[in-house]
Design a protein around this motif. Structure first.
Motif, PDB file in Angstrom:
ATOM      1  N   ASP A  49     122.106 144.496  25.814  1.00  0.00           N
ATOM      2  CA  ASP A  49     122.872 143.770  24.957  1.00  0.00           C
ATOM      3  C   ASP A  49     122.917 144.460  23.443  1.00  0.00           C
ATOM      4  N   LEU A  50     121.627 144.848  23.004  1.00  0.00           N
ATOM      5  CA  LEU A  50     121.607 145.304  21.692  1.00  0.00           C
ATOM      6  C   LEU A  50     122.298 146.788  21.555  1.00  0.00           C
ATOM      7  N   ALA A  51     122.532 147.387  22.944  1.00  0.00           N
ATOM      8  CA  ALA A  51     123.245 148.790  22.826  1.00  0.00           C
ATOM      9  C   ALA A  51     124.858 148.241  22.545  1.00  0.00           C
ATOM     10  N   ALA A  52     125.095 147.156  23.123  1.00  0.00           N
ATOM     11  CA  ALA A  52     126.639 146.877  23.314  1.00  0.00           C
ATOM     12  C   ALA A  52     126.875 146.236  22.062  1.00  0.00           C
ATOM     13  N   ALA A  53     125.854 145.622  21.332  1.00  0.00           N
ATOM     14  CA  ALA A  53     126.378 144.994  19.914  1.00  0.00           C
ATOM     15  C   ALA A  53     126.043 145.860  18.784  1.00  0.00           C
ATOM     16  N   LEU A  54     125.135 146.812  18.661  1.00  0.00           N
ATOM     17  CA  LEU A  54     124.670 147.613  17.702  1.00  0.00           C
ATOM     18  C   LEU A  54     125.287 149.055  17.826  1.00  0.00           C
ATOM     19  N   GLY A  55     125.534 149.535  19.070  1.00  0.00           N
ATOM     20  CA  GLY A  55     125.849 150.888  19.137  1.00  0.00           C
ATOM     21  C   GLY A  55     124.721 151.421  19.747  1.00  0.00           C
ATOM     22  N   ASP A  56     124.736 152.683  20.332  1.00  0.00           N
ATOM     23  CA  ASP A  56     123.532 153.108  21.235  1.00  0.00           C
ATOM     24  C   ASP A  56     122.601 153.909  20.211  1.00  0.00           C
ATOM     25  N   ARG A  57     121.910 153.183  19.401  1.00  0.00           N
ATOM     26  CA  ARG A  57     120.986 153.645  18.466  1.00  0.00           C
ATOM     27  C   ARG A  57     119.471 154.210  19.225  1.00  0.00           C
ATOM     28  N   PRO A  58     118.982 154.970  18.281  1.00  0.00           N
ATOM     29  CA  PRO A  58     117.675 155.389  18.927  1.00  0.00           C
ATOM     30  C   PRO A  58     116.735 153.853  18.599  1.00  0.00           C
ATOM     31  N   ALA A  59     115.786 154.061  19.631  1.00  0.00           N
ATOM     32  CA  ALA A  59     114.812 152.614  19.640  1.00  0.00           C
ATOM     33  C   ALA A  59     113.498 153.006  20.187  1.00  0.00           C
ATOM     34  N   LEU A  60     112.610 152.225  20.039  1.00  0.00           N
ATOM     35  CA  LEU A  60     111.195 152.134  20.531  1.00  0.00           C
ATOM     36  C   LEU A  60     110.975 151.063  21.482  1.00  0.00           C
TER      37      LEU A  60
END
Length: 295
Positions: free
Chosen positions: A188-199
């Motif tokens: 859901d975060l990838a869909a809403a924010l784009g495929d950002r780097p994350a931890l």
């Protein structure tokens, strides 16, 4: 004598009221309990605890007898405040500690702290472990500005609104999640924010601690199986020089939905278009549309 010991014994303020110590406890490894926090626990007259069984483990670790323990569960926090406030008014020193980390973040405690202020008691923070700050420090993402989002709503319009709001945040994002919902939230975060780097930081400071840093989609793939324990997610902010997200300057989600409903658009059409434009789940937007229509 340390400052913690002095504070625990000199519990009366100028008004003669007691002192509430807002005490951070270990998020896993008991060795992370600070010397100051240990001394406060040894000297207070009572401890307000989310789960007294967890607090007894702290006293066993310290090898010290436990004082009066008062349960302060999230479901009945306000209903159990009066005996604790009465102790503060009588000039006693009381410690507030929850199951892990600092109270009042994603745990009960805020109501007791507010009641202590209202009663004229001293409120003394005793800082220590925090899963959110530990994960942020380990992420390597910018920490000069960040948003702590706690737990996202599980579904429906509330989740859609929260994701839309986070998509407009111009900084690093920190949030908590249960292990079994980790993959869904990453997607859901990838869909809403784009495929950002994350931890993904799982079971911090515990025996099975696991940290993984990668784009959101790759992390969703990695954590696609059974995920156990408590998870902290850190998502980097937008890339430097990137234009603001489309939702940043757009009208609030509910305002757009109300406008479309008033214009006579059908729920399915609204959900389809808004979900695509804002990077949200169609089902979540549809649920919010139905809520606003009073269904």
């Amino acid at each position: 004598m340390s400052d913690g010991g002095k504070g625990a014994r000199e519990s009366r303020g100028a008004s003669g009221e007691g002192t509430l110590y807002v005490l951070a406890t270990p998020i896993g490894n008991l060795s992370d309990l600070s010397p100051r926090a240990a001394e406060v626990l040894r000297t207070v007259r009572a401890v307000a605890a989310e789960d007294t069984r967890r607090t007894l483990k702290l006293y066993a670790h310290l090898g010290a007898p436990a004082p009066a323990l008062v349960s302060l569960p999230a479901f009945d926090e306000r209903g159990r405040l009066e005996p604790l406030v009465a102790r503060l008014r009588a000039g006693e020193a009381v410690a507030l500690c929850t199951d892990a980390g600092t109270p009042g973040v994603s745990d009960p405690g805020a109501a007791l702290v507010a009641a202590a202020w209202d009663a004229g008691a001293r409120v003394v923070p005793v800082p220590g472990p925090s899963a959110g700050l530990a994960a942020l420090a380990a992420s390597g993402f910018a920490a000069d500005r960040f948003v702590f989002a706690g737990f996202l709503p599980r579904k429906g319009g509330g989740r859609a609104e929260a994701l839309a709001w986070l998509a407009a945040a111009p900084c690093t994002i920190v949030l908590y999640e249960a292990g079994n919902r980790t993959r869904e939230t990453l997607l859901d975060l990838a869909a809403a924010l784009g495929d950002r780097p994350a931890l993904v930081a799982r079971e911090l400071t515990k025996l099975h601690e696991e940290l993984a840093r990668a784009p959101l989609s790759a992390l969703a793939e990695r954590f696609s199986g059974e995920v156990r324990g408590e998870v902290t997610l850190v998502v980097s902010g937008p890339p430097a020089g990137a234009p603001p997200p489309a939702t940043a300057d757009a009208e609030p989600l509910e305002d757009e939905l109300r406008r479309r409903i008033a214009a006579g658009e059908g729920p399915s059409a609204i959900a389809k278009e808004v979900a695509r434009a804002r990077g949200l789940k169609r089902a979540d937007v549809y649920d919010l549309v139905e809520k606003l229509r009073g269904r």
